[in-house]
Design an enzyme around this catalytic site. Structure first.
Site, PDB file in Angstrom:
ATOM      1  N   HIS A  64      -1.901   9.554   0.808  1.00 55.35           N
ATOM      2  CA  HIS A  64      -2.065   8.198   1.368  1.00 55.35           C
ATOM      3  C   HIS A  64      -1.789   8.194   2.871  1.00 55.35           C
ATOM      4  CE1 HIS A  64      -1.937   7.094  -2.824  1.00 55.35           C
ATOM      5  NE2 HIS A  64      -0.697   7.493  -2.953  1.00 55.35           N
ATOM      6  N   HIS A  94       6.076   7.487   8.597  1.00 54.89           N
ATOM      7  CA  HIS A  94       4.672   7.778   8.315  1.00 54.89           C
ATOM      8  C   HIS A  94       3.813   6.832   9.154  1.00 54.89           C
ATOM      9  CE1 HIS A  94       5.724   4.433   5.669  1.00 54.89           C
ATOM     10  NE2 HIS A  94       4.494   4.033   5.936  1.00 54.89           N
ATOM     11  N   HIS A  96      -0.155   4.588   9.622  1.00 57.99           N
ATOM     12  CA  HIS A  96      -1.387   4.007   9.072  1.00 57.99           C
ATOM     13  C   HIS A  96      -2.361   3.944  10.247  1.00 57.99           C
ATOM     14  CE1 HIS A  96       0.806   2.423   5.468  1.00 57.99           C
ATOM     15  NE2 HIS A  96       1.819   2.428   6.319  1.00 57.99           N
ATOM     16  N   GLU A 106      -1.368  -2.316  10.290  1.00 57.35           N
ATOM     17  CA  GLU A 106      -1.245  -3.179   9.097  1.00 57.35           C
ATOM     18  C   GLU A 106      -0.888  -4.592   9.561  1.00 57.35           C
ATOM     19  OE1 GLU A 106       1.234  -0.755   6.167  1.00 57.35           O
ATOM     20  OE2 GLU A 106      -0.822  -0.736   5.414  1.00 57.35           O
ATOM     21  N   HIS A 119       5.635   3.551  10.755  1.00 57.37           N
ATOM     22  CA  HIS A 119       6.698   2.925   9.959  1.00 57.37           C
ATOM     23  C   HIS A 119       7.868   3.885   9.780  1.00 57.37           C
ATOM     24  CE1 HIS A 119       3.557   0.069   7.976  1.00 57.37           C
ATOM     25  NE2 HIS A 119       4.015  -0.400   9.127  1.00 57.37           N
ATOM     26  N   THR A 199       3.977  -1.958   1.831  1.00 60.20           N
ATOM     27  CA  THR A 199       2.558  -2.294   2.039  1.00 60.20           C
ATOM     28  C   THR A 199       1.644  -1.419   1.185  1.00 60.20           C
ATOM     29  OG1 THR A 199       2.248  -0.729   3.845  1.00 60.20           O
ATOM     30  CG2 THR A 199       3.010  -2.957   4.435  1.00 60.20           C
ATOM     31  N   THR A 200       2.264  -0.585   0.331  1.00 61.81           N
ATOM     32  CA  THR A 200       1.471   0.193  -0.624  1.00 61.81           C
ATOM     33  C   THR A 200       2.108   0.005  -2.004  1.00 61.81           C
ATOM     34  OG1 THR A 200       2.841   2.194  -0.525  1.00 61.81           O
ATOM     35  CG2 THR A 200       1.067   1.992   1.106  1.00 61.81           C
TER      36      THR A 200
HETATM   37  N1  LIG Z   1      11.710   7.791  -5.397  1.00 63.41           N
HETATM   38  C1  LIG Z   1      12.418   7.103  -6.437  1.00 63.41           C
HETATM   39  C2  LIG Z   1      11.612   5.920  -6.946  1.00 63.41           C
HETATM   40  O1  LIG Z   1      11.151   5.136  -5.830  1.00 63.41           O
HETATM   41  C3  LIG Z   1      10.276   4.099  -6.262  1.00 63.41           C
HETATM   42  C4  LIG Z   1       9.680   3.324  -5.087  1.00 63.41           C
HETATM   43  O2  LIG Z   1       9.205   4.209  -4.081  1.00 63.41           O
HETATM   44  C5  LIG Z   1       7.810   4.294  -4.110  1.00 63.41           C
HETATM   45  C6  LIG Z   1       7.368   5.173  -2.943  1.00 63.41           C
HETATM   46  N2  LIG Z   1       6.924   4.323  -1.800  1.00 63.41           N
HETATM   47  C7  LIG Z   1       7.771   4.030  -0.797  1.00 63.41           C
HETATM   48  O3  LIG Z   1       8.934   4.371  -0.835  1.00 63.41           O
HETATM   49  C8  LIG Z   1       7.213   3.268   0.391  1.00 63.41           C
HETATM   50  C9  LIG Z   1       7.980   3.178   1.553  1.00 63.41           C
HETATM   51  C10 LIG Z   1       7.488   2.473   2.654  1.00 63.41           C
HETATM   52  C11 LIG Z   1       6.232   1.849   2.603  1.00 63.41           C
HETATM   53  S1  LIG Z   1       5.657   0.936   3.974  1.00 63.41           S
HETATM   54  N3  LIG Z   1       4.141   1.284   4.265  1.00 63.41           N
HETATM   55  O4  LIG Z   1       5.741  -0.451   3.599  1.00 63.41           O
HETATM   56  O5  LIG Z   1       6.482   1.316   5.104  1.00 63.41           O
HETATM   57  C12 LIG Z   1       5.472   1.936   1.450  1.00 63.41           C
HETATM   58  C13 LIG Z   1       5.961   2.659   0.333  1.00 63.41           C
HETATM   59 ZN   LIG Z   2       3.758   2.176   5.994  1.00 69.30          ZN
END
Ligand SMILES: NCCOCCOCCNC(=O)c1ccc(S(N)(=O)=O)cc1
Ligand SMILES: [Zn+2]
Length: 261
Positions: A64, A94, A96, A106, A119, A199-200
């Site tokens: 992603h 990371h 986008h 975003e 981010h 946001t994902t």
């Molecule tokens: N790892 C143990 C379980 O964790 C469950 C939730 O984590 C799912 C993984 N995704 C993220 O941590 C995650 C972190 C930041 C962003 S964002 N784009 O909003 O910064 C989007 C997603």
């Molecule tokens: Zn992000």
């Protein structure tokens, strides 16, 4: 494990609600920020980042985005102050980005997108035991968002773009030690802040968003390096270029955006 999702026509943001109903929740991210509608809070102090004894570990392509992970076993690298009641530990950062020559951020500002958005993801290790637990709590995460606009070469971003060839394919990972994200911060830490979500998928409504007003400048050439990454795995005969990996702005649903001075 978990449901497949992406940024394509079939699996993109407009279809995420099917497997992640919170996509239609009351505090979804990103949003469009309208500066003169943001309320200026005198008791909203400055944010402080302390990334000095940074402990980056690796850089990877998760299918992603490209992610730099940090050792978060102690409070060496934290963000605090501003809207935050506790220090939040840096876990990863990371990006986008868009396709050649158009949007990719975003969050938008008065409807305007930027070429990319960085981010820096932090978690509340004072109140929660693990990142996973924090990621589902309403005050569990703090994400520092930084806009990237195209212009001159960024003097330090090459440290990242130089290794992107090592993580071209989904699932690839390589060592990436000693990188200090201080070098990616703009000169001003003035910000907007609001309560939102990942946001994902899983789109957890667990993020205190802190968006810096001042973008950083990167060159079109540097940004182009991100677009050589692939969404797909090495043995996948379909080579899908990683670009336009951003979710569009979501309904504000009555939320207040606050502005530091
Ligand atoms: N790892 C143990 C379980 O964790 C469950 C939730 O984590 C799912 C993984 N995704 C993220 O941590 C995650 C972190 C930041 C962003 S964002 N784009 O909003 O910064 C989007 C997603
Ligand atoms: Zn992000």
């Amino acid at each position: 494990t978990g449901h497949h999702w992406g940024y394509g026509k079939e699996d993109g943001p407009s279809s995420w609600y099917k497997n992640y109903p919170v996509a239609e929740g009351n505090r979804q991210s990103p949003i469009d920020i309208v500066p003169n509608e943001a309320s200026h809070d005198r008791d909203l102090g400055p944010i402080m980042t302390n990334y000095d004894h940074c402990t980056s570990i690796n850089i990877s392509n998760n299918g992603h985005s490209v992610v730099v992970e940090f050792n978060d076993s102690d409070d060496r690298s934290v963000i605090k102050g501003g809207p935050l009641d506790n220090p939040y530990r840096l876990k990863q950062f990371h990006f986008h980005w868009g396709g050649k020559g158009h949007g990719g951020s975003e969050h938008t500002v008065s409807g305007e997108g930027f070429a990319s958005e960085l981010h820096l993801v932090h978690w509340n290790a004072v109140k929660y035991k693990t990142y996973g637990e924090a990621s589902t709590a309403p005050d569990g995460l703090a994400v520092l968002g930084i806009f990237l606009e195209t212009g001159d070469d960024h003097r330090w971003l090459h440290m990242i773009t130089d290794v992107l060839y090592m993580v071209k394919y989904k699932g690839s990972i390589t060592d990436f030690k000693g990188f200090n994200p201080n070098c990616l911060l703009p000169s001003s830490l003035h910000y907007w802040t609001y309560l939102g979500s990942l946001t994902t998928p899983p789109l957890h409504e667990s993020v205190i968003w802190i968006i810096l007003k001042e973008p950083i400048e990167v060159s079109e050439k540097q940004l182009g390096m991100f677009r050589m990454l692939l969404f797909t795995e090495e043995d996948d005969d379909q080579k899908m270029r990683m670009e336009n990996n951003f979710r569009p702005p979501q309904p504000i649903k009555g939320r207040r955006v606050r502005s530091s001075n």
